[in-house]
Scaffold this active site. Structure first.
Site, PDB file in Angstrom:
ATOM      1  N   LYS A  25       0.836  -1.211   0.000  1.00 58.63           N
ATOM      2  CA  LYS A  25       0.000   0.000   0.000  1.00 58.63           C
ATOM      3  C   LYS A  25       0.868   1.258   0.000  1.00 58.63           C
ATOM      4  O   LYS A  25       0.588   2.221  -0.706  1.00 58.63           O
ATOM      5  CB  LYS A  25      -0.921   0.022   1.237  1.00 58.63           C
ATOM      6  CG  LYS A  25      -1.811  -1.199   1.379  1.00 58.63           C
ATOM      7  CD  LYS A  25      -2.667  -1.122   2.627  1.00 58.63           C
ATOM      8  CE  LYS A  25      -1.881  -1.003   3.918  1.00 58.63           C
ATOM      9  NZ  LYS A  25      -1.051  -2.181   4.233  1.00 58.63           N
ATOM     10  N   ARG A 100      -8.827   1.574   9.576  1.00 54.17           N
ATOM     11  CA  ARG A 100      -8.393   0.231   9.943  1.00 54.17           C
ATOM     12  C   ARG A 100      -9.401  -0.476  10.833  1.00 54.17           C
ATOM     13  O   ARG A 100      -9.199  -1.647  11.171  1.00 54.17           O
ATOM     14  CB  ARG A 100      -7.090   0.341  10.704  1.00 54.17           C
ATOM     15  CG  ARG A 100      -5.881  -0.156   9.920  1.00 54.17           C
ATOM     16  CD  ARG A 100      -4.689   0.196  10.729  1.00 54.17           C
ATOM     17  NE  ARG A 100      -3.555  -0.617  10.514  1.00 54.17           N
ATOM     18  CZ  ARG A 100      -2.476  -0.221   9.838  1.00 54.17           C
ATOM     19  NH1 ARG A 100      -2.457   0.933   9.229  1.00 54.17           N
ATOM     20  NH2 ARG A 100      -1.431  -0.999   9.786  1.00 54.17           N
ATOM     21  N   ARG A 139      11.777  -5.465   4.203  1.00 57.76           N
ATOM     22  CA  ARG A 139      11.517  -4.025   4.015  1.00 57.76           C
ATOM     23  C   ARG A 139      12.552  -3.147   4.703  1.00 57.76           C
ATOM     24  O   ARG A 139      12.844  -3.316   5.881  1.00 57.76           O
ATOM     25  CB  ARG A 139      10.119  -3.703   4.547  1.00 57.76           C
ATOM     26  CG  ARG A 139       9.849  -2.195   4.624  1.00 57.76           C
ATOM     27  CD  ARG A 139       8.400  -1.855   4.685  1.00 57.76           C
ATOM     28  NE  ARG A 139       7.719  -2.352   5.864  1.00 57.76           N
ATOM     29  CZ  ARG A 139       6.403  -2.285   6.048  1.00 57.76           C
ATOM     30  NH1 ARG A 139       5.635  -1.748   5.110  1.00 57.76           N
ATOM     31  NH2 ARG A 139       5.854  -2.756   7.136  1.00 57.76           N
ATOM     32  N   ARG A 172      12.055  -1.127  10.150  1.00 54.28           N
ATOM     33  CA  ARG A 172      11.076  -0.750  11.175  1.00 54.28           C
ATOM     34  C   ARG A 172      11.121  -1.752  12.314  1.00 54.28           C
ATOM     35  O   ARG A 172      11.128  -2.960  12.065  1.00 54.28           O
ATOM     36  CB  ARG A 172       9.677  -0.717  10.553  1.00 54.28           C
ATOM     37  CG  ARG A 172       9.380   0.616   9.903  1.00 54.28           C
ATOM     38  CD  ARG A 172       8.104   0.623   9.139  1.00 54.28           C
ATOM     39  NE  ARG A 172       6.990  -0.033   9.817  1.00 54.28           N
ATOM     40  CZ  ARG A 172       5.780  -0.112   9.305  1.00 54.28           C
ATOM     41  NH1 ARG A 172       5.533   0.413   8.121  1.00 54.28           N
ATOM     42  NH2 ARG A 172       4.816  -0.706   9.961  1.00 54.28           N
ATOM     43  N   ARG A 183       0.544  -7.997  14.296  1.00 57.16           N
ATOM     44  CA  ARG A 183      -0.059  -7.061  13.342  1.00 57.16           C
ATOM     45  C   ARG A 183      -0.995  -7.795  12.384  1.00 57.16           C
ATOM     46  O   ARG A 183      -2.036  -7.265  12.009  1.00 57.16           O
ATOM     47  CB  ARG A 183       1.033  -6.317  12.570  1.00 57.16           C
ATOM     48  CG  ARG A 183       1.735  -5.295  13.447  1.00 57.16           C
ATOM     49  CD  ARG A 183       3.053  -4.867  12.861  1.00 57.16           C
ATOM     50  NE  ARG A 183       2.909  -4.268  11.566  1.00 57.16           N
ATOM     51  CZ  ARG A 183       3.870  -4.266  10.638  1.00 57.16           C
ATOM     52  NH1 ARG A 183       5.029  -4.849  10.883  1.00 57.16           N
ATOM     53  NH2 ARG A 183       3.668  -3.687   9.489  1.00 57.16           N
TER      54      ARG A 183
END
Ligand code: ADP
Ligand code: ADP
Length: 234
Positions: A25, A100, A139, A172, A183
């Site tokens: 996203k 969310r 990532r 992160r 998550r």
């Protein structure tokens, strides 16, 4: 190459990119916002910025984000509503990672209406769980401009350094496997039901987010063309 193409989008439209953590996203909404000339509104980026600056909001959000849980709706809504009051949002925007939860989506609906926006255009990023793990564990993000990389699939030219601004790339803390698990649980419980909510409203599109970056971008462009055409603005 396609980065130079600008999408002509009629004014005053809210886009929402839905999907699990790691679906792409952020990557797509950054490009999409640039091409459409509208702001990219990532509630995750806003919250991380508050954490870095050590504001009251950041101090509240930090432990929640470290556990991989969602920040309370009231806190997120206040932050979003303040951001939407910015003059750059008058012509439309793309939400990344927001809403969310159902209460966030319902409240957003009222805010959009109050501000003269029609129904949002919602795109659900569909992707398989094994792809998600590869994307999240690989990532790296630029600590200066937020550019997103992946050590496996989208590496920078020089390891650890952003191609665009030379910023240092960082991982992160919530991309650690044990937090990722939490998550994904939060996503399944609280966010996934939003797809059905928006489908019932007739505003949901789905893209195959397991595809490559360029292919997903093209699918999003198609959606814009179709939506703009349908509303008679092209
Ligand atoms: P999200 O915002 O949904 O959490 P990101 O845009 O940050 O997802 O992407 C997660 C990771 O996957 C990043 O490392 C990014 O470089 C990579 N990525 C994003 N889209 C693709 C894609 N279509 N193909 C391969 N890797 C991708
Ligand atoms: P990703 O797309 O990889 O899940 P984000 O950057 O969107 O990551 O979000 C990181 C964290 O910030 C979330 O795990 C959550 O704690 C918090 N967060 C971001 N957006 C929201 C939101 N709309 N509501 C509640 N919490 C949020």
């Amino acid at each position: 190459m396609t980065a130079a193409v600008r999408i002509e989008m009629a004014l005053h439209r809210a886009f929402i990119f839905l999907g699990p953590p790691g679906a792409g996203k952020g990557t797509q909404s950054r490009r999409f916002a640039e091409r459409c000339g509208v702001p990219h509104l990532s509630t995750g980026d806003m919250l991380r910025d508050a954490v870095t600056r050590g504001t009251e909001l950041g101090r509240l959000a930090r432990p929640i984000m470290e556990r991989g849980e969602l920040v309370p709706d009231d806190v997120v809504m206040k932050m979003v509503e303040e951001r939407l009051a910015g003059p750059d949002c008058a012509g439309g925007f793309v939400f990344d990672g927001f809403p969310r939860t159902l209460p966030q989506a319902e409240r957003l609906g009222r805010v959009l209406e109050k501000n003269g926006f029609g129904k949002p255009v919602v795109v659900d990023f569909e992707v398989s769980p094994d792809v998600l793990m590869r994307r999240l564990t690989g990532r790296w993000t630029c600590s200066v401009g937020g550019e997103i990389y992946n050590v496996y699939d989208a590496p920078p030219k020089v390891p650890g350094i952003c191609d665009h601004d030379g910023g240092k790339l960082v991982q992160r803390p919530d991309d650690r496997p044990e937090v990722v698990k939490e998550r994904l649980v939060a996503y399944e419980r609280q966010t996934k039901p939003l797809a059905a909510y928006y489908r019932r409203q007739g505003v949901l599109d789905v893209v195959d987010a397991s595809a490559g970056v360029e292919q997903v971008s093209r699918a999003l462009e198609e959606i814009v063309r179709r939506v703009e055409g349908r509303d008679g603005r092209l």
